[in-house]
Motif scaffolding. Structure first.
Motif: not given
Length: 284
Positions: A123-136, A153-163
């Motif tokens: 992501v190139y935004g106010p900050r440059t960020e990177m997300v990798t998905a590898y080996k679970n 490490q990122i884990k998504i919730g079972e229910k969110g609030k954004l659409n």
């Protein structure tokens, strides 16, 4: 499989160079269109060249395919990996200074979702960020002092609030509109910039929700491309504990792909919202 470290390092170098180009180069349109018929910004072309150059230095990379190229390009006949990428997703947002990104799908030997072994987005935004998905693991990094530093490490919730609903509303099927309206009636908040990378990144980091790009009357097969956009984000979302399906409720990572620029309707989100999608589309 050899370590993917050289590939991740190449992506980091490319990301830094693209960030510099976004900051310092002009944002004019070129005289060219890509394979999907989109008029290319000069930055689209430059970003594509930067990434191809970085991967050309990695013997492990056999072939690359880009949203900006008509066909795959063979880099090293003796290589093992096939890498598909969207060099500058959402580039039309640059002139209004909104976040954009790069997406990478890393495949073992052939262009098949079943052969995906890792994915990365930047992501190139106010900050440059990177997300990798590898080996679970899904790992989140930010650019600081000349390198990417891991945050979490990122884990998504079972229910969110954004659409984040994509596509032109007047072309939505009625059951899709009912789905979206129903989520808003539950209190979901609209978060849609027109950029796939920042919108899906926000849903991941803010606990969950739904990103949808349905089949519509003007684009019945959807707009987003399997190899460059859909499969890489499906890989991220599933590893983070979410789900990613098409309009029939099939896992996106089980879909065939016969052409590098093939598209599909797609839905990414927490398990609760994907359940809502399946119910709305009669795919339970």
């Amino acid at each position: 499989m050899q370590t993917l470290a050289p590939v991740f390092e190449a992506i980091e170098r490319a990301a830094h160079r693209i960030h510099e180009a976004i900051t310092n180069e002009d944002t004019d349109y070129s005289a060219h269109s890509n394979q999907s018929g989109d008029v290319q910004l000069k930055l689209d072309i430059q970003s594509d060249l930067i990434i191809a150059e970085e991967f050309s230095r990695i013997p492990l990379v056999k072939a690359i395919a880009s949203e900006e190229k008509e066909e795959e390009e063979i880099l090293h006949e003796g290589g093992q990996l096939c890498i598909a990428y969207d060099p500058l997703d959402g580039s039309s947002l640059i002139d209004v200074d909104l976040s954009v990104g790069s997406i990478f799908g890393i495949y073992d030997g052939e262009w098949s979702a079943q052969k995906m072994i890792a994915s990365v987005y930047v992501v190139y935004g106010p900050r440059t960020e990177m997300v990798t998905a590898y080996k679970n693991n899904v790992r989140h990094y930010t650019w600081r002092h000349g390198r990417f530093k891991e945050l979490e490490q990122i884990k998504i919730g079972e229910k969110g609030k954004l659409n984040a609903p994509g596509g032109t509303q007047q072309h939505w099927p009625s059951h899709h509109k009912q789905l979206i309206d129903g989520l808003f009636a539950e209190g979901y908040r609209l978060r849609y910039s027109g950029g796939m990378v920042p919108d899906l990144h926000q849903i991941l980091l803010k606990g969950g929700g739904l990103f949808s790009y349905p089949g519509t009357t003007d684009k019945p097969d959807g707009k987003l491309r399997k190899l460059f956009e859909v499969f890489p984000f499906a890989f991220v979302y599933e590893m983070a504990g979410g789900a990613a399906v098409d309009e029939k409720g099939n896992r996106l990572l089980e879909l065939p792909c016969s052409d590098p620029h093939e598209t599909t309707p797609c839905f990414f989100g927490s398990t609760y919202e994907i359940g809502k999608v399946k119910a709305a589309y009669g795919a339970e």
